[in-house]
Design a protein around this motif. Sequence first.
Motif, PDB file in Angstrom:
ATOM      1  N   PRO A   1       0.805  -1.234   0.000  1.00  0.00           N
ATOM      2  CA  PRO A   1       0.000   0.000   0.000  1.00  0.00           C
ATOM      3  C   PRO A   1       0.834   1.278   0.000  1.00  0.00           C
ATOM      4  N   ASP A   2       1.977   1.278   0.696  1.00  0.00           N
ATOM      5  CA  ASP A   2       2.780   2.495   0.741  1.00  0.00           C
ATOM      6  C   ASP A   2       3.537   2.761  -0.566  1.00  0.00           C
ATOM      7  N   GLU A   3       3.504   1.822  -1.511  1.00  0.00           N
ATOM      8  CA  GLU A   3       4.142   2.020  -2.812  1.00  0.00           C
ATOM      9  C   GLU A   3       3.162   2.545  -3.865  1.00  0.00           C
ATOM     10  N   LEU A   4       1.900   2.679  -3.501  1.00  0.00           N
ATOM     11  CA  LEU A   4       0.893   3.152  -4.451  1.00  0.00           C
ATOM     12  C   LEU A   4       1.030   4.655  -4.661  1.00  0.00           C
ATOM     13  N   PRO A   5       0.580   5.141  -5.816  1.00  0.00           N
ATOM     14  CA  PRO A   5       0.512   6.595  -5.985  1.00  0.00           C
ATOM     15  C   PRO A   5      -0.369   7.200  -4.892  1.00  0.00           C
ATOM     16  N   ASN A   6      -0.068   8.414  -4.496  1.00  0.00           N
ATOM     17  CA  ASN A   6      -0.723   9.044  -3.353  1.00  0.00           C
ATOM     18  C   ASN A   6      -2.249   9.057  -3.478  1.00  0.00           C
ATOM     19  N   ASP A   7      -2.777   9.411  -4.645  1.00  0.00           N
ATOM     20  CA  ASP A   7      -4.230   9.471  -4.824  1.00  0.00           C
ATOM     21  C   ASP A   7      -4.878   8.090  -4.668  1.00  0.00           C
ATOM     22  N   ASP A   8      -4.252   7.083  -5.254  1.00  0.00           N
ATOM     23  CA  ASP A   8      -4.792   5.730  -5.133  1.00  0.00           C
ATOM     24  C   ASP A   8      -4.679   5.210  -3.701  1.00  0.00           C
ATOM     25  N   PHE A   9      -3.595   5.562  -3.039  1.00  0.00           N
ATOM     26  CA  PHE A   9      -3.429   5.166  -1.646  1.00  0.00           C
ATOM     27  C   PHE A   9      -4.523   5.781  -0.773  1.00  0.00           C
ATOM     28  N   LYS A  10      -4.769   7.081  -0.962  1.00  0.00           N
ATOM     29  CA  LYS A  10      -5.821   7.747  -0.174  1.00  0.00           C
ATOM     30  C   LYS A  10      -7.191   7.155  -0.469  1.00  0.00           C
ATOM     31  N   ARG A  11      -7.467   6.880  -1.738  1.00  0.00           N
ATOM     32  CA  ARG A  11      -8.759   6.294  -2.111  1.00  0.00           C
ATOM     33  C   ARG A  11      -8.906   4.907  -1.502  1.00  0.00           C
ATOM     34  N   LEU A  12      -7.851   4.121  -1.526  1.00  0.00           N
ATOM     35  CA  LEU A  12      -7.890   2.780  -0.954  1.00  0.00           C
ATOM     36  C   LEU A  12      -8.112   2.829   0.554  1.00  0.00           C
ATOM     37  N   MET A  13      -7.468   3.774   1.230  1.00  0.00           N
ATOM     38  CA  MET A  13      -7.669   3.909   2.671  1.00  0.00           C
ATOM     39  C   MET A  13      -9.099   4.351   2.986  1.00  0.00           C
ATOM     40  N   TYR A  14      -9.642   5.247   2.173  1.00  0.00           N
ATOM     41  CA  TYR A  14     -11.025   5.683   2.345  1.00  0.00           C
ATOM     42  C   TYR A  14     -11.981   4.506   2.152  1.00  0.00           C
ATOM     43  N   LEU A  15     -11.761   3.726   1.103  1.00  0.00           N
ATOM     44  CA  LEU A  15     -12.626   2.562   0.845  1.00  0.00           C
ATOM     45  C   LEU A  15     -12.504   1.526   1.956  1.00  0.00           C
ATOM     46  N   ASP A  16     -11.298   1.361   2.467  1.00  0.00           N
ATOM     47  CA  ASP A  16     -11.082   0.424   3.566  1.00  0.00           C
ATOM     48  C   ASP A  16     -11.862   0.861   4.798  1.00  0.00           C
ATOM     49  N   GLU A  17     -11.832   2.148   5.089  1.00  0.00           N
ATOM     50  CA  GLU A  17     -12.576   2.687   6.239  1.00  0.00           C
ATOM     51  C   GLU A  17     -14.086   2.479   6.047  1.00  0.00           C
ATOM     52  N   LEU A  18     -14.589   2.765   4.841  1.00  0.00           N
ATOM     53  CA  LEU A  18     -16.007   2.521   4.550  1.00  0.00           C
ATOM     54  C   LEU A  18     -16.356   1.044   4.700  1.00  0.00           C
ATOM     55  N   TRP A  19     -15.503   0.190   4.167  1.00  0.00           N
ATOM     56  CA  TRP A  19     -15.738  -1.259   4.219  1.00  0.00           C
ATOM     57  C   TRP A  19     -15.875  -1.726   5.664  1.00  0.00           C
ATOM     58  N   ILE A  20     -14.971  -1.260   6.523  1.00  0.00           N
ATOM     59  CA  ILE A  20     -15.003  -1.686   7.925  1.00  0.00           C
ATOM     60  C   ILE A  20     -16.220  -1.103   8.641  1.00  0.00           C
ATOM     61  N   THR A  21     -16.438   0.196   8.514  1.00  0.00           N
ATOM     62  CA  THR A  21     -17.503   0.836   9.296  1.00  0.00           C
ATOM     63  C   THR A  21     -18.897   0.522   8.787  1.00  0.00           C
ATOM     64  N   GLN A  22     -19.086   0.498   7.468  1.00  0.00           N
ATOM     65  CA  GLN A  22     -20.431   0.300   6.941  1.00  0.00           C
ATOM     66  C   GLN A  22     -20.764  -1.156   6.640  1.00  0.00           C
ATOM     67  N   CYS A  23     -19.772  -1.945   6.329  1.00  0.00           N
ATOM     68  CA  CYS A  23     -20.057  -3.309   5.871  1.00  0.00           C
ATOM     69  C   CYS A  23     -19.742  -4.361   6.930  1.00  0.00           C
ATOM     70  N   VAL A  24     -18.492  -4.427   7.329  1.00  0.00           N
ATOM     71  CA  VAL A  24     -18.085  -5.472   8.270  1.00  0.00           C
ATOM     72  C   VAL A  24     -18.816  -5.330   9.597  1.00  0.00           C
ATOM     73  N   ASN A  25     -18.979  -4.109  10.066  1.00  0.00           N
ATOM     74  CA  ASN A  25     -19.644  -3.894  11.351  1.00  0.00           C
ATOM     75  C   ASN A  25     -21.162  -4.057  11.278  1.00  0.00           C
ATOM     76  N   ALA A  26     -21.741  -4.010  10.090  1.00  0.00           N
ATOM     77  CA  ALA A  26     -23.194  -4.024   9.978  1.00  0.00           C
ATOM     78  C   ALA A  26     -23.771  -5.308   9.374  1.00  0.00           C
ATOM     79  N   LEU A  27     -22.983  -6.023   8.600  1.00  0.00           N
ATOM     80  CA  LEU A  27     -23.504  -7.200   7.901  1.00  0.00           C
ATOM     81  C   LEU A  27     -23.054  -8.492   8.574  1.00  0.00           C
ATOM     82  N   SER A  28     -23.788  -9.543   8.291  1.00  0.00           N
ATOM     83  CA  SER A  28     -23.413 -10.861   8.815  1.00  0.00           C
ATOM     84  C   SER A  28     -22.190 -11.380   8.064  1.00  0.00           C
TER      85      SER A  28
END
Length: 106
Positions: free
Chosen positions: A60-87
């Motif tokens: 992840p730290d080798e990704l271009p900055n924009d892609d890294f930020k987008r991936l971190m944002y998606l990861d945060e969404l995945w954890i907060t909205q999906c993993v914590n809410a779905l079975s």
Amino acid sequence: MASILFLAIGIAVATALVASVAIQFLTPIADSGLSPLEKDCQQIANEGYRIHAMYPDSNPDELPNDDFKRLMYLDELWITQCVNALSAESIFNIVNNVERDFSSGE
């Protein structure tokens, strides 16, 4: 007499199988059967997987900055909205759908 009974049972089973196939064929398939939250999570997972697929051998730290930020944002969404809410079953279904879609080229 026994052969007639077996013939009648065979015909009944064959008729039931044909009717079952016909009903499945004629019943419209729901567009995906996913809840709105599951559809959102499917989109999050698809986008994250798309970024991972662009850089398959990178950390992840080798990704271009924009892609890294987008991936971190998606990861945060995945954890907060999906993993914590779905079975767990829903999560695994979404992951399998993403892998299937990307392996089939969709």
